[in-house]
Write an enzyme that holds these catalytic residues in place. Structure first.
Site, short mmCIF file in Angstrom:
data_model
loop_
_atom_site.label_atom_id
_atom_site.label_comp_id
_atom_site.label_asym_id
_atom_site.label_seq_id
_atom_site.Cartn_x
_atom_site.Cartn_y
_atom_site.Cartn_z
N GLY A 240 4.65 1.06 -0.44
CA GLY A 240 5.32 0.60 -1.64
C GLY A 240 5.18 -0.89 -1.91
N ASP B 248 -5.10 -3.85 -8.16
CA ASP B 248 -5.35 -4.36 -9.52
C ASP B 248 -4.70 -3.44 -10.56
OD1 ASP B 248 -6.90 -6.61 -8.74
OD2 ASP B 248 -8.55 -5.25 -8.30
N GLY C 201 0.82 -1.22 0.00
CA GLY C 201 0.00 0.00 0.00
C GLY C 201 0.85 1.26 0.00
N GLU C 202 0.57 2.15 0.96
CA GLU C 202 1.30 3.43 1.01
C GLU C 202 2.79 3.25 1.28
OE1 GLU C 202 1.04 5.99 4.38
OE2 GLU C 202 0.14 4.49 5.66
#
Lengths: 308, 308
Positions: free
Chosen positions: A210, A238, A207-208
């Protein structure tokens, strides 16, 4: 240029985040993967199923991106898969409010004849037996099979999941799922265990924070672009996978070195996806915007170290 | 080569992690910062306070690293600061079991005369009034003042903290602390708000997810090296800060470009720190090991993007 087969949902989503909420909008794994991969002007087909309630305008949008839709079955008297979710304030966790399988329940994917020789297959998040069904229809083993999945299938269909994992080259999975699949907290150890399950390449999405790419003893870490605001994380994973697969299809180079670039492209495209609700940002994305953001990624991570 | 003043605790720690526990061992912010910075063979002094119970062998260790100890006051009939903590299974959160301030309670830092013209001052985690007290003793404004702090001071001494933050060039802070200090979830927005409080450079430490460096509109993201196992995170943040400050003192270049390298050096040194309990790994670290790991960092993050 390689041909790409994408399997996954084409669906309705209703999303609530701290920034607002939507009615039923276009969603689904194959939708996001396809929209993302379409930025590489490759020859890609979407294999999926929709109901008679699915609006023509959504199909027109996908077609306008030169995606082949002959692999999308329409069940005239059926209803399209619907998912609804609500994100918490930190945007990293969410509650599923509604899941209506509808036409997905009896979905038997059919790969169009013209794509049975595709070099790259992207198995989007779906029941592992459906994913395996797509692999089984290919004329020969594709050059690269990429699998995305989620914790839900680990909970209810682990054996089927392990079977299809054995048959793919790359798995993309998030950090919590990697930990659940292996029982290991360290992502280095988790990646090694997943290697042993089959895939030569393991991509762990954080996610945030990487994404990590593991291959044998090599590891590559692409950070996520720090953003002012994340409006809607739906489809980011996706979109990452679609950028990853699309870039590899375009460049026809599946070396570890080039896969690093595929991760960077995937991260770049995902950074756009979260800027607006649903597919909105991905519907109108120019090459110029993508290239500018790639350069931002370069500035973000590249350095010239001087050894002291 | 610039001179470096480090202020912070020199202390006893007792640590419990899922991998084991220690008795009272050498710890403290100034200890970790100093050990880390000493890898750059710079001229650095530690400003701190200890009790009569502090063993000579610990001082000998610090002295063997060419750290100047003339700024460490010994309160003969006092006891050294003691902290004890227990890490949870994920190693990202911990409970403080014991905090005995002891000699720290009435600590008045004294910067040695020979270091009052130092170009770089590293204010390790301590009461903000103590940090300001060190700045006040400098003959002139140092070229670079770096401040590390933690949520504790935001809770009990926010006004004093904001005062000293106004007077520094760089702040190093972890992600949760950046959010607490600014009330902003997005680290991009949080960094901008901290800029407005004074510091031109904001370093946000994200533990296993790496570190971000912000300067005006520029941002640099150094991931953390993925590790097989983290034995003990104690001191990792201070080791990062010591590497950051030490590298800048060595190279005498405080441009944003060179600060990127300082972040990479800080991350590299922190990756060693967590491999063993307490200061053990940092006590015996060779230049060769550091250089090898820097090259690993390069492999981890560098890519040659081809625009499609």
């Amino acid at each position: 240029m390689s041909k790409l087969v994408v399997v996954g949902t084409v669906a309705f989503d209703a999303i609530e985040t701290p920034f607002g909420k939507t009615d039923k909008i276009l969603g689904g794994a194959a939708t996001y993967i396809g929209l993302s991969a379409s930025n590489f002007n490759i020859d890609a087909t979407l294999v999926s199923v929709i109901g008679g309630d699915f609006p023509k305008e959504h199909l027109d949008l996908l077609e306008s991106k030169n995606l082949d839709l002959s692999g999308i079955e329409t069940v005239k008297d059926g209803k399209t898969f619907f998912w609804s979710g609500k994100y918490h304030n930190d945007m990293n966790s969410r509650d599923t409010l509604v899941t209506e399988l509808n036409v997905l329940e009896h979905f038997k994917p059919v790969v169009p004849e013209a794509y049975k020789d595709a070099e790259i297959v992207m198995l989007g998040n779906l029941h592992p037996l459906v994913q395996q069904g797509v692999l089984d229809q290919m004329n020969k083993k594709p050059k690269l099979a990429i699998l995305d999945t989620m914790n839900f299938w680990m909970d209810i269909a682990l054996e089927d999941l392990l079977s299809v994992i054995k048959n793919v080259d790359v798995i993309t999975i998030n950090d919590e799922e990697a930990r659940q699949l292996t029982g290991e907290y360290s992502l280095v150890v988790a990646a090694r265990k997943i290697h042993e399950m089959g895939p030569q390449y393991v991509v762990i999405k954080k996610g945030e924070h990487g994404a990590l790419l593991f291959h044998k003893d090599d590891v590559f870490y692409a950070p996520a672009l720090p953003l002012e605001a994340v409006f809607d994380p739906t489809g980011a994973g996706d979109t990452f996978a679609g950028g990853f697969a699309g870039y590899l299809a375009k460049t026809e180079d599946i070396s570890f070195e080039n896969m690093k670039n595929a991760v960077i492209y995937g991260s770049t495209l995902a950074s756009f996806c979260v800027e607006k609700f649903g597919t909105e940002r991905m519907e109108n994305l120019t090459d110029k915007e993508i290239h500018e953001r790639l350069l931002q990624f370069k500035d973000l991570t590249q350095f010239e170290i001087k050894l002291t």
